[in-house]
Design a protein around this motif. Structure first.
Motif, PDB file in Angstrom:
ATOM      1  N   PHE A  33     -14.825  19.939  56.612  1.00  0.00           N
ATOM      2  CA  PHE A  33     -15.792  20.938  57.114  1.00  0.00           C
ATOM      3  C   PHE A  33     -16.363  21.622  55.884  1.00  0.00           C
ATOM      4  O   PHE A  33     -15.886  22.670  55.468  1.00  0.00           O
ATOM      5  CB  PHE A  33     -15.073  21.940  58.024  1.00  0.00           C
ATOM      6  CG  PHE A  33     -14.146  21.254  58.995  1.00  0.00           C
ATOM      7  CD1 PHE A  33     -14.649  20.642  60.127  1.00  0.00           C
ATOM      8  CD2 PHE A  33     -12.779  21.193  58.756  1.00  0.00           C
ATOM      9  CE1 PHE A  33     -13.811  19.983  61.008  1.00  0.00           C
ATOM     10  CE2 PHE A  33     -11.927  20.537  59.636  1.00  0.00           C
ATOM     11  CZ  PHE A  33     -12.439  19.930  60.768  1.00  0.00           C
ATOM     12  N   GLU A  81     -20.408  18.214  57.236  1.00  0.00           N
ATOM     13  CA  GLU A  81     -20.711  19.542  57.778  1.00  0.00           C
ATOM     14  C   GLU A  81     -21.669  19.397  58.960  1.00  0.00           C
ATOM     15  O   GLU A  81     -22.672  18.702  58.868  1.00  0.00           O
ATOM     16  CB  GLU A  81     -21.319  20.423  56.673  1.00  0.00           C
ATOM     17  CG  GLU A  81     -21.892  21.741  57.153  1.00  0.00           C
ATOM     18  CD  GLU A  81     -20.905  22.607  57.934  1.00  0.00           C
ATOM     19  OE1 GLU A  81     -19.765  22.784  57.492  1.00  0.00           O
ATOM     20  OE2 GLU A  81     -21.278  23.091  59.025  1.00  0.00           O
ATOM     21  N   ILE A  82     -21.327  20.100  60.039  1.00  0.00           N
ATOM     22  CA  ILE A  82     -22.118  19.956  61.278  1.00  0.00           C
ATOM     23  C   ILE A  82     -23.372  20.846  61.261  1.00  0.00           C
ATOM     24  O   ILE A  82     -24.374  20.519  61.888  1.00  0.00           O
ATOM     25  CB  ILE A  82     -21.220  20.254  62.506  1.00  0.00           C
ATOM     26  CG1 ILE A  82     -21.819  19.682  63.779  1.00  0.00           C
ATOM     27  CG2 ILE A  82     -20.936  21.743  62.650  1.00  0.00           C
ATOM     28  CD1 ILE A  82     -20.852  19.619  64.946  1.00  0.00           C
ATOM     29  N   GLY A 101     -23.259  16.286  60.265  1.00  0.00           N
ATOM     30  CA  GLY A 101     -22.899  15.873  61.619  1.00  0.00           C
ATOM     31  C   GLY A 101     -21.468  16.257  61.932  1.00  0.00           C
ATOM     32  O   GLY A 101     -20.786  16.909  61.143  1.00  0.00           O
ATOM     33  N   ASP A 102     -21.046  15.813  63.129  1.00  0.00           N
ATOM     34  CA  ASP A 102     -19.706  16.117  63.618  1.00  0.00           C
ATOM     35  C   ASP A 102     -18.702  15.155  62.959  1.00  0.00           C
ATOM     36  O   ASP A 102     -18.916  13.939  62.994  1.00  0.00           O
ATOM     37  CB  ASP A 102     -19.735  15.908  65.149  1.00  0.00           C
ATOM     38  CG  ASP A 102     -18.454  16.336  65.818  1.00  0.00           C
ATOM     39  OD1 ASP A 102     -17.410  16.409  65.132  1.00  0.00           O
ATOM     40  OD2 ASP A 102     -18.497  16.603  67.033  1.00  0.00           O
ATOM     41  N   VAL A 103     -17.625  15.683  62.399  1.00  0.00           N
ATOM     42  CA  VAL A 103     -16.627  14.794  61.768  1.00  0.00           C
ATOM     43  C   VAL A 103     -16.139  13.719  62.737  1.00  0.00           C
ATOM     44  O   VAL A 103     -15.832  12.601  62.316  1.00  0.00           O
ATOM     45  CB  VAL A 103     -15.383  15.555  61.219  1.00  0.00           C
ATOM     46  CG1 VAL A 103     -15.683  16.277  59.937  1.00  0.00           C
ATOM     47  CG2 VAL A 103     -14.788  16.471  62.248  1.00  0.00           C
ATOM     48  N   PRO A 127     -18.723  24.857  48.778  1.00  0.00           N
ATOM     49  CA  PRO A 127     -17.912  25.441  47.702  1.00  0.00           C
ATOM     50  C   PRO A 127     -16.807  24.496  47.230  1.00  0.00           C
ATOM     51  O   PRO A 127     -16.609  24.337  46.015  1.00  0.00           O
ATOM     52  CB  PRO A 127     -17.337  26.720  48.324  1.00  0.00           C
ATOM     53  CG  PRO A 127     -17.494  26.572  49.796  1.00  0.00           C
ATOM     54  CD  PRO A 127     -18.669  25.676  50.013  1.00  0.00           C
ATOM     55  N   LYS A 170     -19.822  27.449  66.931  1.00  0.00           N
ATOM     56  CA  LYS A 170     -19.425  26.183  66.310  1.00  0.00           C
ATOM     57  C   LYS A 170     -19.580  26.242  64.782  1.00  0.00           C
ATOM     58  O   LYS A 170     -18.797  25.679  64.042  1.00  0.00           O
ATOM     59  CB  LYS A 170     -20.335  25.095  66.901  1.00  0.00           C
ATOM     60  CG  LYS A 170     -19.941  23.703  66.590  1.00  0.00           C
ATOM     61  CD  LYS A 170     -20.621  22.693  67.497  1.00  0.00           C
ATOM     62  CE  LYS A 170     -22.134  22.700  67.374  1.00  0.00           C
ATOM     63  NZ  LYS A 170     -22.817  21.681  68.161  1.00  0.00           N
ATOM     64  N   TYR A 171     -20.626  26.975  64.338  1.00  0.00           N
ATOM     65  CA  TYR A 171     -20.924  27.011  62.905  1.00  0.00           C
ATOM     66  C   TYR A 171     -20.172  28.120  62.168  1.00  0.00           C
ATOM     67  O   TYR A 171     -20.348  28.278  60.965  1.00  0.00           O
ATOM     68  CB  TYR A 171     -22.436  27.198  62.672  1.00  0.00           C
ATOM     69  CG  TYR A 171     -23.317  26.084  63.197  1.00  0.00           C
ATOM     70  CD1 TYR A 171     -22.801  24.838  63.530  1.00  0.00           C
ATOM     71  CD2 TYR A 171     -24.692  26.290  63.347  1.00  0.00           C
ATOM     72  CE1 TYR A 171     -23.630  23.830  64.006  1.00  0.00           C
ATOM     73  CE2 TYR A 171     -25.523  25.287  63.822  1.00  0.00           C
ATOM     74  CZ  TYR A 171     -24.982  24.063  64.148  1.00  0.00           C
ATOM     75  OH  TYR A 171     -25.812  23.070  64.611  1.00  0.00           O
ATOM     76  N   PRO A 206     -10.577  22.888  56.093  1.00  0.00           N
ATOM     77  CA  PRO A 206     -10.789  24.339  56.100  1.00  0.00           C
ATOM     78  C   PRO A 206     -11.481  24.844  57.367  1.00  0.00           C
ATOM     79  O   PRO A 206     -12.568  25.392  57.318  1.00  0.00           O
ATOM     80  CB  PRO A 206     -11.655  24.567  54.852  1.00  0.00           C
ATOM     81  CG  PRO A 206     -12.391  23.289  54.670  1.00  0.00           C
ATOM     82  CD  PRO A 206     -11.589  22.191  55.292  1.00  0.00           C
ATOM     83  N   ARG A 248      -9.475  28.065  46.498  1.00  0.00           N
ATOM     84  CA  ARG A 248     -10.183  26.879  46.003  1.00  0.00           C
ATOM     85  C   ARG A 248      -9.657  26.489  44.624  1.00  0.00           C
ATOM     86  O   ARG A 248      -9.477  25.315  44.331  1.00  0.00           O
ATOM     87  CB  ARG A 248     -11.693  27.131  45.977  1.00  0.00           C
ATOM     88  CG  ARG A 248     -12.260  27.145  47.401  1.00  0.00           C
ATOM     89  CD  ARG A 248     -13.760  27.122  47.426  1.00  0.00           C
ATOM     90  NE  ARG A 248     -14.351  28.419  47.643  1.00  0.00           N
ATOM     91  CZ  ARG A 248     -14.644  28.932  48.835  1.00  0.00           C
ATOM     92  NH1 ARG A 248     -14.390  28.250  49.928  1.00  0.00           N
ATOM     93  NH2 ARG A 248     -15.189  30.121  48.952  1.00  0.00           N
TER      94      ARG A 248
HETATM   95  C1  SAM Z   1     -14.581  28.074  58.076  1.00  0.00           C
HETATM   96  S1  SAM Z   1     -16.034  27.189  57.677  1.00  0.00           S
HETATM   97  C2  SAM Z   1     -15.615  26.545  56.092  1.00  0.00           C
HETATM   98  C3  SAM Z   1     -16.800  26.123  55.282  1.00  0.00           C
HETATM   99  C4  SAM Z   1     -16.490  25.782  53.827  1.00  0.00           C
HETATM  100  N1  SAM Z   1     -15.501  24.749  53.712  1.00  0.00           N
HETATM  101  C5  SAM Z   1     -16.089  27.013  53.056  1.00  0.00           C
HETATM  102  O1  SAM Z   1     -14.924  27.114  52.686  1.00  0.00           O
HETATM  103  O2  SAM Z   1     -16.945  27.845  52.818  1.00  0.00           O
HETATM  104  C6  SAM Z   1     -15.954  25.804  58.733  1.00  0.00           C
HETATM  105  C7  SAM Z   1     -17.201  24.924  58.757  1.00  0.00           C
HETATM  106  O3  SAM Z   1     -16.938  23.814  59.607  1.00  0.00           O
HETATM  107  C8  SAM Z   1     -18.133  23.440  60.274  1.00  0.00           C
HETATM  108  N2  SAM Z   1     -17.736  22.645  61.449  1.00  0.00           N
HETATM  109  C9  SAM Z   1     -17.213  23.083  62.621  1.00  0.00           C
HETATM  110  N3  SAM Z   1     -16.957  22.068  63.445  1.00  0.00           N
HETATM  111  C10 SAM Z   1     -17.305  20.930  62.781  1.00  0.00           C
HETATM  112  C11 SAM Z   1     -17.275  19.543  63.111  1.00  0.00           C
HETATM  113  N4  SAM Z   1     -16.813  19.120  64.293  1.00  0.00           N
HETATM  114  N5  SAM Z   1     -17.714  18.647  62.195  1.00  0.00           N
HETATM  115  C12 SAM Z   1     -18.181  19.076  60.978  1.00  0.00           C
HETATM  116  N6  SAM Z   1     -18.241  20.380  60.618  1.00  0.00           N
HETATM  117  C13 SAM Z   1     -17.805  21.303  61.504  1.00  0.00           C
HETATM  118  C14 SAM Z   1     -18.796  24.766  60.566  1.00  0.00           C
HETATM  119  O4  SAM Z   1     -20.193  24.627  60.774  1.00  0.00           O
HETATM  120  C15 SAM Z   1     -18.441  25.590  59.314  1.00  0.00           C
HETATM  121  O5  SAM Z   1     -19.468  25.524  58.362  1.00  0.00           O
END
Ligand code: SAM
Length: 548
Positions: free
Chosen positions: A137, A160-161, A186-188, A142, A77-78, A472, A120
């Motif tokens: 997310f 951010e979760i 938390g979860d979006v 960044p 998930k992360y 993203p 970015r």
């Molecule tokens: C591909 S990473 C991008 C992170 C950041 N935007 C970057 O460019 O470095 C996606 C992020 O979304 C988070 N994520 C995944 N599902 C999520 C949700 N349902 N709600 C919030 N964040 C979530 C993940 O933990 C991860 O850190």
């Protein structure tokens, strides 16, 4: 070979000393650098020499202090990636510079790719003055930090979760001294609906015709709090009830604010003086009965009368104070379903733990007064922190701005609450957590409540939808497209990321069309860009589209 010459040799040249021709072909000499950590990819067949390879890399670059190897794909998930330590200082955390900002990065705990720096920058270049930007997310921040630092956006919200990502994004916001970034952990799916909903915010007035006329000449409200002055309840109860009945026909939620005095005594359930507690009980009983009979939202009362007008109260010539133990005694004997007890600036009902424990223990509803909370906080951070804790138990809000933290006694009467926008409270941060409340009357002339009406207009105008939304999360961003559309308005630009084979880029546009059709929204594709390679002929792409 002398030392200077040795340093001049490249990584590849030096590898020749330990690897055969065949092995050399398998080495990926390109590597990512994040801060002072180098991240290598090493073929399975070279694993027995990986530490030697890492040491050679270290000797070639004096800016690198640690070498690690990718030990998994991005997963879970992360979207985290395991890293194996190979050489140098054994650590996973570093400080990295990208697009004019400093970022604390943990290369294993949170997703971060330095390869997205150009993407970015592309987004930064599009952000216009005063935009409200949402990063769905946000990872370790960044996008949020770089948009804040390099543009004139008004507000940047990141969700951010991953708790470790959220923590780092807070640190990165502080490190870059940014003021317009709001971060949520938390979860979006859970957080965003709260951020975009509009609260019900109303007004406060006396029940007499002249008060009501002054407040409702041009304003329609769904919620109204009626305040009572000394003597109103004892001497004018029938008129008061008639007025409530009339108001009830037009207004959905009505609240009564208990008078501060009843039958000549202070209304106070926490002074331990029998006579005062007896009249307080009579007052609360009458208000409870009125709320029940007329189906009102409830009534607000203080645990003690705000001591701003008379610091030392006296009964029969003797001074008395306010104690938690008397409050507990009163409410262990008397139960109220409609009473909402309000936080104050001093004594026991200014402390978060008391508010939470006492309301729970005696099953009392709670009214959170924001100006009181601000005045009782020592720092801004403490105020927002207390707000977040108390918002979980709050049934109803008193809304006003405030200027003075830790307010001194002598400023209480005139300077504890201000028109919204004239103090230091950032209402954008609070509104998502407020369901229902009223704007306080903050000026002395209650028949000419210009400031309250202005607060009311400002709060009702707060835009909860975003001008720009970043998504993203390639691979599954499509699952969140409808949520992004719910958070947008006409003119919003959405940046939708996907991983697709170069023959199938149009699939991303199909996903957007499907979601917009479902929500009955029109859109226009603005651009489709490649922003990195994922695997042979498969790319990370971004589709920019606008709601029209
Ligand atoms: C591909 S990473 C991008 C992170 C950041 N935007 C970057 O460019 O470095 C996606 C992020 O979304 C988070 N994520 C995944 N599902 C999520 C949700 N349902 N709600 C919030 N964040 C979530 C993940 O933990 C991860 O850190």
């Amino acid at each position: 070979m002398n030392e200077k010459k040795e340093k001049q040799l490249s990584f590849k040249d030096k590898l020749k000393e330990i690897l055969s021709e065949e092995e050399l072909k398998k080495v990926k000499t390109a590597f990512d650098v994040i801060g002072d950590i180098a991240i290598l990819e090493i073929d399975d067949e070279l694993r027995n020499k990986e530490e030697k390879i890492a040491k050679i890399l270290l000797s070639c670059h004096k800016n690198i202090n640690t070498v690690v190897r990718k030990d998994s794909e991005h997963k879970g998930k992360y979207r985290r990636q395991k890293m194996k330590y190979l050489a140098g200082i054994d650590k996973k955390e570093t400080l990295h510079k990208e697009n004019n900002t400093w970022l604390y990065v943990n290369v294993e705990d949170v997703y971060y790719s330095p390869r997205l720096a150009n993407e970015r920058k592309r987004i930064i270049n599009q952000v216009k003055k005063d935009e409200n930007v949402l990063v769905m997310f946000s990872g370790l921040g960044p996008y949020t930090t770089q948009i804040s630092k390099n543009t004139n956006a008004k507000r940047i919200v990141g969700i951010e979760i991953n708790p470790k990502g959220h923590k780092l994004s807070i640190l990165n916001t502080k490190k870059n001294k940014l003021k317009n970034v709001e971060l949520y952990n938390g979860d979006v799916n859970k957080i965003l609906p709260k951020l975009i909903k509009k609260p019900i915010i109303g007004l406060k007035a006396g029940y007499q015709k002249n008060h009501l006329n002054a407040k409702f000449k041009n304003t329609k409200t769904d919620i109204l709090e009626i305040y009572l002055s000394k003597g109103d309840l004892e001497n004018d109860y029938d008129n008061f009830v008639e007025s409530l009945k009339e108001l009830k026909k037009k207004i959905k939620h009505i609240i009564i604010h208990s008078p501060y005095f009843y039958k000549g005594y202070e209304v106070c359930p926490s002074c331990g003086i029998k006579e005062i507690e007896k009249t307080t009980k009579e007052c609360f009983d009458l208000l409870e009965k009125t709320c029940k009979k007329l189906d009102l939202f409830g009534f607000v009362a203080h645990p003690y009368t705000s001591p701003d007008s008379n610091k030392k109260r006296k009964f029969n010539g003797k001074e008395y104070g306010y104690k938690k133990i008397y409050f507990e005694k009163f409410f262990s004997k008397n139960k109220y379903q409609y009473l909402m007890i309000e936080n104050l600036i001093f004594y026991f009902f200014s402390k978060v733990s008391n508010m939470i424990n006492l309301t729970k223990k005696y099953n009392l509803k709670f009214c959170l007064d924001l100006a009181h909370l601000y005045g009782s906080s020592k720092t801004e951070e403490e105020f927002y922190d207390k707000f977040m804790k108390l918002s979980k138990i709050t049934n109803y809000y008193h809304i006003a701005d405030a200027k003075y933290l830790n307010i001194p006694y002598n400023k209480l009467k005139t300077e504890h609450s201000f028109e919204v926008g004239k103090g230091n409270i950032n209402f954008n941060k609070l509104i998502p957590f407020i369901d229902i409340g009223i704007c306080e009357v903050t000026n002395k002339d209650e028949l000419n409540p210009i400031e309250m009406l202005s607060s009311y207009e400002k709060l009702n105008k707060i835009e909860t939808k975003f001008d720009r939304i970043l998504m993203p999360l390639p691979k599954s961003a499509e699952d969140f497209l409808e949520l992004a559309l719910d958070s947008s308005k006409k003119g919003t630009i959405i940046h939708f990321y996907d991983f697709l084979h170069e023959d199938e880029f149009d699939l991303a546009k199909d996903k957007i069309k499907k979601a917009c059709d479902k929500k009955k929204l029109k859109f226009k594709i603005l651009d489709l860009v490649k922003c990195g390679q994922h695997s042979p002929r498969t790319y990370r792409i971004c589709v920019d589209f606008m709601i029209i």
